[in-house]
Design a protein around this motif. Structure first.
Motif, mmCIF file in Angstrom:
data_model
loop_
_atom_site.group_PDB
_atom_site.id
_atom_site.type_symbol
_atom_site.label_atom_id
_atom_site.label_comp_id
_atom_site.label_asym_id
_atom_site.label_seq_id
_atom_site.Cartn_x
_atom_site.Cartn_y
_atom_site.Cartn_z
ATOM 1 N N SER A 9 0.824 -1.206 0.000
ATOM 2 C CA SER A 9 0.000 0.000 0.000
ATOM 3 C C SER A 9 0.863 1.263 0.000
ATOM 4 O O SER A 9 0.574 2.220 -0.722
ATOM 5 N N VAL A 10 1.932 1.268 0.786
ATOM 6 C CA VAL A 10 2.843 2.414 0.811
ATOM 7 C C VAL A 10 3.468 2.616 -0.566
ATOM 8 O O VAL A 10 3.484 3.730 -1.099
ATOM 9 N N VAL A 11 3.955 1.538 -1.161
ATOM 10 C CA VAL A 11 4.569 1.634 -2.494
ATOM 11 C C VAL A 11 3.546 2.150 -3.504
ATOM 12 O O VAL A 11 3.847 3.040 -4.307
ATOM 13 N N ASP A 12 2.334 1.630 -3.452
ATOM 14 C CA ASP A 12 1.290 2.056 -4.390
ATOM 15 C C ASP A 12 0.978 3.546 -4.221
ATOM 16 O O ASP A 12 0.869 4.274 -5.215
ATOM 17 N N GLN A 13 0.850 4.009 -2.984
ATOM 18 C CA GLN A 13 0.542 5.425 -2.755
ATOM 19 C C GLN A 13 1.661 6.338 -3.226
ATOM 20 O O GLN A 13 1.399 7.391 -3.820
ATOM 21 N N VAL A 14 2.901 5.937 -2.991
ATOM 22 C CA VAL A 14 4.030 6.754 -3.441
ATOM 23 C C VAL A 14 4.110 6.738 -4.966
ATOM 24 O O VAL A 14 4.342 7.777 -5.587
ATOM 25 N N GLU A 15 3.885 5.581 -5.576
ATOM 26 C CA GLU A 15 3.873 5.490 -7.044
ATOM 27 C C GLU A 15 2.806 6.419 -7.631
ATOM 28 O O GLU A 15 3.054 7.119 -8.604
ATOM 29 N N VAL A 29 11.467 7.003 2.078
ATOM 30 C CA VAL A 29 10.076 7.153 2.488
ATOM 31 C C VAL A 29 10.055 7.073 4.015
ATOM 32 O O VAL A 29 10.606 6.139 4.594
ATOM 33 N N ALA A 30 9.442 8.063 4.653
ATOM 34 C CA ALA A 30 9.319 8.074 6.116
ATOM 35 C C ALA A 30 7.874 7.762 6.486
ATOM 36 O O ALA A 30 6.937 8.274 5.872
ATOM 37 N N VAL A 31 7.723 6.902 7.487
ATOM 38 C CA VAL A 31 6.399 6.443 7.922
ATOM 39 C C VAL A 31 6.309 6.521 9.440
ATOM 40 O O VAL A 31 7.252 6.151 10.139
ATOM 41 N N ALA A 102 -3.466 8.840 20.599
ATOM 42 C CA ALA A 102 -2.398 8.487 19.662
ATOM 43 C C ALA A 102 -2.038 7.017 19.840
ATOM 44 O O ALA A 102 -2.333 6.412 20.861
ATOM 45 N N GLY A 103 -1.406 6.479 18.813
ATOM 46 C CA GLY A 103 -0.905 5.113 18.900
ATOM 47 C C GLY A 103 -1.413 4.195 17.806
ATOM 48 O O GLY A 103 -0.910 3.104 17.633
ATOM 49 N N ARG A 104 -2.429 4.645 17.059
ATOM 50 C CA ARG A 104 -2.941 3.811 15.960
ATOM 51 C C ARG A 104 -2.473 4.318 14.595
ATOM 52 O O ARG A 104 -2.890 3.798 13.569
ATOM 53 N N GLU A 105 -1.607 5.311 14.573
ATOM 54 C CA GLU A 105 -1.155 5.919 13.321
ATOM 55 C C GLU A 105 -0.462 4.914 12.417
ATOM 56 O O GLU A 105 0.219 4.009 12.866
ATOM 57 N N LEU A 106 -0.634 5.127 11.160
ATOM 58 C CA LEU A 106 0.118 4.422 10.121
ATOM 59 C C LEU A 106 0.043 5.337 8.911
ATOM 60 O O LEU A 106 -0.903 5.288 8.132
ATOM 61 N N ARG A 107 1.015 6.260 8.830
ATOM 62 C CA ARG A 107 0.931 7.261 7.770
ATOM 63 C C ARG A 107 2.297 7.567 7.177
ATOM 64 O O ARG A 107 3.302 7.536 7.870
ATOM 65 N N ILE A 108 2.267 7.879 5.905
ATOM 66 C CA ILE A 108 3.469 8.330 5.202
ATOM 67 C C ILE A 108 3.634 9.805 5.560
ATOM 68 O O ILE A 108 2.724 10.604 5.370
ATOM 69 N N THR A 109 4.799 10.161 6.084
ATOM 70 C CA THR A 109 5.022 11.547 6.489
ATOM 71 C C THR A 109 5.956 12.302 5.540
ATOM 72 O O THR A 109 5.875 13.522 5.464
ATOM 73 N N GLU A 110 6.833 11.588 4.859
ATOM 74 C CA GLU A 110 7.774 12.240 3.939
ATOM 75 C C GLU A 110 8.133 11.297 2.812
ATOM 76 O O GLU A 110 8.225 10.081 3.017
#
Length: 131
Positions: A9-15, A29-31, A102-110
């Motif tokens: 999913s991270v790769v797909d979103q960055v693509e 990629v920072a997460v 907080a604590g459930r995050e899973l996000r691309i930040t950079e």
């Protein structure tokens, strides 16, 4: 192993973000990963490397930052780090946590894009040595 689906999913979103901008490669990629998100950072890093193969992210570095679980008690206003496994009972008034902050995050930040590849210049012409 759901880390593979997260990595894909991270790769797909960055693509998808790279396409309209004409980006040729990605360096890093920072997460952010919440400690309560159920994602193991080392497993994600391993899966990320596999998921990047054959994409513009191939060779990109994955940087993860852990976000501690944090809860807030509405009755007394106290906030605390939940830890893992999470402690959701207020130590002051013994009420159950009414809000997980907080604590459930899973996000691309950079995302750090690579410079566009440069076209190779003409090959140098060999010079003959004259004596």
């Amino acid at each position: 192993m759901h880390e593979m689906s997260v990595a894909l999913s991270v790769v797909d979103q960055v693509e998808q973000a790279a396409r309209p901008q004409g980006v040729h490669g990605v360096r890093r990629v920072a997460v952010e990963i919440g400690e309560l998100a159920g994602v193991v950072p080392d497993a994600l890093a391993f899966c990320f490397e596999l998921a990047c193969a054959g994409t513009r992210l191939e060779g990109a570095e994955l940087v993860t930052r852990s976000v501690p679980g944090r809860a807030h008690c509405a009755p007394c206003g106290r906030g605390w780090d939940t830890g893992m496994p999470p402690d959701m009972i207020c130590a002051v008034c013994r009420a159950g946590a009414t809000e997980l902050l907080a604590g459930r995050e899973l996000r691309i930040t950079e995302v750090h894009w690579s410079a566009a590849p440069t076209a190779p210049g003409p090959a140098p012409v060999p010079q003959s040595e004259e004596s």
